[in-house]
Scaffold this motif. Structure first.
Motif, mmCIF file in Angstrom:
data_model
loop_
_atom_site.group_PDB
_atom_site.id
_atom_site.type_symbol
_atom_site.label_atom_id
_atom_site.label_comp_id
_atom_site.label_asym_id
_atom_site.label_seq_id
_atom_site.Cartn_x
_atom_site.Cartn_y
_atom_site.Cartn_z
ATOM 1 N N GLN A 26 40.596 20.185 46.445
ATOM 2 C CA GLN A 26 41.011 19.597 47.717
ATOM 3 C C GLN A 26 40.151 18.376 48.037
ATOM 4 O OE1 GLN A 26 40.301 22.063 51.148
ATOM 5 N NE2 GLN A 26 41.682 20.893 52.464
ATOM 6 N N SER A 54 47.367 33.604 40.226
ATOM 7 C CA SER A 54 46.771 32.274 40.187
ATOM 8 C C SER A 54 46.431 31.878 38.760
ATOM 9 C CB SER A 54 45.504 32.242 41.053
ATOM 10 O OG SER A 54 45.819 32.433 42.415
ATOM 11 N N ASP A 93 47.780 28.583 36.694
ATOM 12 C CA ASP A 93 46.815 27.636 36.127
ATOM 13 C C ASP A 93 47.049 27.431 34.637
ATOM 14 O OD1 ASP A 93 45.628 27.149 38.525
ATOM 15 O OD2 ASP A 93 43.803 28.301 38.142
ATOM 16 N N THR A 134 51.085 19.374 42.018
ATOM 17 C CA THR A 134 50.177 20.415 42.494
ATOM 18 C C THR A 134 50.936 21.640 42.991
ATOM 19 O OG1 THR A 134 48.309 20.882 44.001
ATOM 20 C CG2 THR A 134 50.087 19.486 44.858
ATOM 21 N N ASN A 135 50.273 22.779 42.942
ATOM 22 C CA ASN A 135 50.797 24.002 43.552
ATOM 23 C C ASN A 135 50.002 24.362 44.796
ATOM 24 O OD1 ASN A 135 48.421 24.775 42.093
ATOM 25 N ND2 ASN A 135 49.095 26.912 42.169
ATOM 26 N N SER A 136 49.168 23.435 45.266
ATOM 27 C CA SER A 136 48.284 23.694 46.400
ATOM 28 C C SER A 136 48.766 22.972 47.651
ATOM 29 C CB SER A 136 46.859 23.241 46.066
ATOM 30 O OG SER A 136 46.043 23.242 47.224
ATOM 31 N N ALA A 186 44.762 24.479 42.620
ATOM 32 C CA ALA A 186 44.309 24.933 43.929
ATOM 33 C C ALA A 186 42.806 25.146 43.936
ATOM 34 C CB ALA A 186 45.024 26.232 44.300
ATOM 35 N N ASN A 243 44.697 31.368 49.707
ATOM 36 C CA ASN A 243 44.196 30.055 49.290
ATOM 37 C C ASN A 243 45.258 28.965 49.394
ATOM 38 O OD1 ASN A 243 45.840 30.824 47.149
ATOM 39 N ND2 ASN A 243 44.412 30.156 45.572
ATOM 40 N N TYR A 244 46.345 29.252 50.099
ATOM 41 C CA TYR A 244 47.398 28.268 50.354
ATOM 42 C C TYR A 244 47.943 27.664 49.062
ATOM 43 C CZ TYR A 244 45.787 28.667 55.147
ATOM 44 O OH TYR A 244 45.447 29.157 56.379
ATOM 45 N N ALA A 245 48.175 28.517 48.070
ATOM 46 C CA ALA A 245 48.687 28.068 46.783
ATOM 47 C C ALA A 245 50.027 28.730 46.496
ATOM 48 C CB ALA A 245 47.688 28.391 45.676
#
Length: 326
Positions: free
Chosen positions: A105, A189, A193, A121-123, A100, A149-151
């Motif tokens: 992006q 987060s 990661d 991805t997790n985003s 993320a 953060n939209y994750a």
């Protein structure tokens, strides 16, 4: 863990995330939900947080941290250049992980042109950037949505990554230092990661110069696990960031520097951006010719014991300017 330590950790989690469920708090502090509920009640009595529907939030109900719009506009030209350069590391038919972040992006938008690519991805933002790429397969993790953060984060996201193996992971973060590596201010987060890193053969960090020499609370990738850093050239007055780049290279991190003007000029492939732009701003760097996906950058030479004298600085600036004109 003593009650005071446990409550401090709970408070840090809520401050970092805005809102955290009792179940997640219990998992992180390794105790029962009954104990966590008692701790949350004590912290609420002190006015440090509020209880809400099976969880805890910041006082006043601030359940989400702001900042994504501001992050999107911070160093936007540099992020574009970094994404252009990082995209040349990905070849047709590969499987990669993209974490993320606003820089990742930007990378995802460029990866939409790579045929046969699989992106894990997790985003949600990364997935959205690839949603209409017919030749790219997108695999989303599970987990709980972190709205700031939209994750997707939490144990669901981490469990969905178990047993996964891809060629490389592209990650961003809040800070990057030679001493601790990549770090972030959010515990959940950071945990996801780390799971992304375990799934990858090598780790590529995307970080603009504003993140260099910045250290935040939770380590995500230690320096020894970072294979490559893709960044932009620090401003001439930012000696602290330049020293951090040197220190990272001294520890074996391959440093690739993107020139914002060259790589962000619009049009062209990522390889052309690397040719135009900025693979040469720092002493000791070179680009090995080859097909896309084989961009390499030598580690910078060891730091001198004393600062360069002014004539030497001028000669180095002239050499850099000459390399950019080619």
């Amino acid at each position: 863990m003593f009650a005071a330590e446990r409550r401090q950790l709970i408070l840090e989690m809520v401050r970092a995330n805005g809102a955290v469920s009792l179940r997640e708090l219990a998992r992180v502090v390794q105790t029962s939900e009954v104990t966590v509920r008692r701790d949350v009640r004590a912290l609420e009595a002190e006015g440090l947080l509020d209880r809400r529907h099976g969880g805890a939030v910041l006082p006043g109900g601030l359940a989400r941290e702001s900042g994504l719009p501001q992050k999107s506009h911070l160093a936007s030209a540099e992020k574009t250049a970094i994404a252009d350069l990082a995209a040349t590391l990905v070849g047709e038919g590969e499987a990669v992980v993209v974490g993320a972040g606003t820089t990742t992006q930007e990378l995802a938008r460029r990866l939409a042109r790579v045929p046969g690519l699989t992106v894990v991805t997790n985003s949600l933002l990364v997935a959205q950037a690839l949603a209409h790429a017919n030749r790219v397969e997108v695999v989303m993790t599970g987990g709980t949505l972190r709205g700031s953060n939209y994750a997707l984060v939490g144990s669901g996201a981490e469990q969905s990554l178990q047993g996964l193996r891809v060629s490389r992971a592209f990650l961003s973060g809040t800070g990057l230092t030679a001493e601790r590596g990549l770090s972030t201010s959010n515990m959940l987060s950071a945990s996801v990661d780390r799971a992304l890193v375990r799934a990858a053969g090598e780790v590529v960090v995307l970080a603009d110069h504003t993140k260099l020499a910045t250290d935040t609370m939770f380590q995500t990738v230690p320096t020894e696990l970072i294979s490559r850093l893709v960044t932009d050239e620090p401003p001439a007055h930012d000696e602290r960031a330049a020293r951090e780049l040197q220190a990272l290279a001294d520890q074996g991190v391959q440093v690739s520097v993107a020139g914002a003007e060259g790589a962000a000029g619009g049009g062209g492939t990522g390889e052309q951006a690397a040719e135009r732009g900025g693979q040469a701003p720092l002493p000791g760097q070179r680009r090995t010719p080859g097909a896309p996906g084989h961009l390499r950058s030598a580690s910078m030479p060891p730091s001198p014991s004393a600062a360069l004298q002014e004539p030497e600085r001028e000669r180095e600036r002239a050499r850099v300017a000459d390399l950019r004109r080619r």
